[in-house]
Design an enzyme around this catalytic site. Structure first.
Site, short mmCIF file in Angstrom:
data_model
loop_
_atom_site.label_atom_id
_atom_site.label_comp_id
_atom_site.label_asym_id
_atom_site.label_seq_id
_atom_site.Cartn_x
_atom_site.Cartn_y
_atom_site.Cartn_z
N ASN A 118 0.87 -1.12 0.07
CA ASN A 118 0.11 0.06 -0.03
C ASN A 118 1.01 1.25 0.08
O ASN A 118 1.52 1.54 0.89
CB ASN A 118 -0.94 0.01 1.19
CG ASN A 118 -1.69 1.27 1.28
OD1 ASN A 118 -1.38 2.41 0.82
ND2 ASN A 118 -2.94 1.00 1.71
N GLU A 137 -4.01 1.55 -3.02
CA GLU A 137 -3.96 3.23 -2.59
C GLU A 137 -3.15 4.04 -3.67
O GLU A 137 -2.35 4.63 -3.31
CB GLU A 137 -3.69 3.58 -1.29
CG GLU A 137 -4.79 3.19 -0.54
CD GLU A 137 -4.88 3.89 0.79
OE1 GLU A 137 -5.61 5.22 0.68
OE2 GLU A 137 -4.18 3.81 1.87
N ASP A 143 -3.57 -5.02 1.27
CA ASP A 143 -3.86 -4.22 2.37
C ASP A 143 -5.43 -4.90 2.94
O ASP A 143 -6.44 -4.50 2.29
CB ASP A 143 -3.86 -2.83 2.25
CG ASP A 143 -4.42 -1.99 3.46
OD1 ASP A 143 -4.60 -2.80 4.59
OD2 ASP A 143 -4.46 -0.86 3.39
N ASN A 160 -6.59 -4.47 6.04
CA ASN A 160 -7.29 -3.93 7.03
C ASN A 160 -7.86 -4.73 8.05
O ASN A 160 -9.07 -4.42 8.74
CB ASN A 160 -8.36 -2.69 6.48
CG ASN A 160 -7.88 -1.53 6.18
OD1 ASN A 160 -6.87 -0.92 6.89
ND2 ASN A 160 -7.96 -1.08 4.74
N ASP A 169 -1.11 -6.29 6.11
CA ASP A 169 -0.84 -6.43 4.78
C ASP A 169 -0.50 -7.96 4.66
O ASP A 169 0.38 -8.36 5.27
CB ASP A 169 0.10 -5.53 4.45
CG ASP A 169 0.02 -4.32 4.54
OD1 ASP A 169 -0.63 -3.56 3.68
OD2 ASP A 169 0.07 -3.53 5.69
N ASP A 202 2.56 4.97 4.81
CA ASP A 202 2.55 4.06 6.22
C ASP A 202 2.66 2.82 6.76
O ASP A 202 2.54 2.10 7.56
CB ASP A 202 1.02 4.79 7.24
CG ASP A 202 0.07 4.81 6.15
OD1 ASP A 202 -0.10 4.29 5.04
OD2 ASP A 202 -1.18 5.01 6.73
N HIS A 203 2.71 2.05 5.35
CA HIS A 203 2.69 0.46 5.11
C HIS A 203 4.10 0.22 4.69
O HIS A 203 4.65 1.06 3.84
CB HIS A 203 1.78 0.16 4.10
CG HIS A 203 0.22 0.35 4.31
ND1 HIS A 203 -0.48 -0.78 4.82
CD2 HIS A 203 -0.66 1.18 4.57
CE1 HIS A 203 -1.76 -0.50 5.05
NE2 HIS A 203 -1.69 0.83 5.03
#
Length: 257
Positions: free
Chosen positions: A7, A34, A145, A147, A217, A246-247
């Site tokens: 991501n 993303e 990802d 989530n 992930d 942030d990943h």
């Protein structure tokens, strides 16, 4: 075949990072989430120059998924078949006989919200799609990802990230478990039982420096591919770079049969 998921949280911002990482890590296949780019702005020519064929589905500002591969990407599917959804969150293709489904799973905002209900409906549609894909493509990898942190080993504080919290709620973990029960295996857990290995850290409160993360992930491999999954991990290095996503990338290595 080294297959990865990342991501990037805006490909427009993170393209230099992606270029650097492709050169150093040298994956064979990458699922990106993303991208946050409309299709006419996707850097397909630049990625081809780097040796990666690509297919993508994007939209302005939000969502967006892509598959990159050194070899041809065949039988491309954009979106979940039969599921009416304007959000660009799913793409699939076949590379060298391995079917790869790349997912950007709905965040869900908070338990009990409309977005949470949408997440659970979306996951149910994914389950049915994957079930159908497995019947046609036993050599299957589902990555992205998600989530969802699969269990307490995958969160920095299980007291906070509990059955009533978004990303770890009972229903979300149940949906992931139902998906795994189709005959998928968490690539990372085939090789590592340790707690505290994360792929996402909040930008706030110095989350990465303090290692306050989650492993959301995932790279899931089918039963047919399980014997070939010789290694898997999380590459934390890109998370240390300037203006990072942030990943961090998650990856699985498949050996030849």
């Amino acid at each position: 075949m080294k297959i990865a998921s990342w991501n990037v949280n805006s490909l427009n911002v993170r393209l230099p990072h992606l270029e650097q990482w492709l050169a150093s890590f040298a994956p064979d296949v990458v699922g990106i989430q993303e991208t946050k780019l409309e299709d006419h702005k996707f850097p397909d020519t630049r990625l081809l120059e780097l040796g990666y064929r690509n297919v993508f589905a994007g939209q302005k500002t939000y969502n967006g998924v892509a598959l990159l591969a050194r070899d041809p990407i065949e039988d491309v599917q954009i979106g979940i078949p039969g599921f009416d959804d304007e959000q660009k969150r799913a793409i699939a293709g076949t590379i060298n006989g391995v079917r790869v489904i790349n997912l950007y799973v709905v965040n869900g905002q908070d338990v009990g919200t409309d977005k949470y209900a949408y997440k659970l409906r979306w996951l149910e549609a994914v389950h049915d799609w994957v079930a159908a894909e497995l019947s046609r493509h036993p050599r299957l990898v589902v990555l992205g990802d998600f989530n969802i942190a699969p269990d307490d080993r995958d969160v920095h504080d299980p007291a906070v990230w509990n059955g009533d919290h978004i990303l770890t709620s009972t229903a979300e973990r149940g949906a992931l478990s139902k998906l795994l029960q189709l005959g998928l295996h968490d690539g990372f857990r085939l090789h590592n039982d340790a707690a505290g290995v994360f792929s996402w850290w909040d930008y706030r409160a110095a989350g990465f420096r303090r290692d306050l993360g989650l492993r959301i992930d995932l790279t899931l491999v089918s039963e047919a591919l399980r014997p070939t999954a010789v290694a898997a991990g999380i590459d934390r290095e890109p998370r240390t770079w300037d203006r990072p996503s942030d990943h961090a990338p998650a990856w699985v290595q498949l050996a030849k049969d």
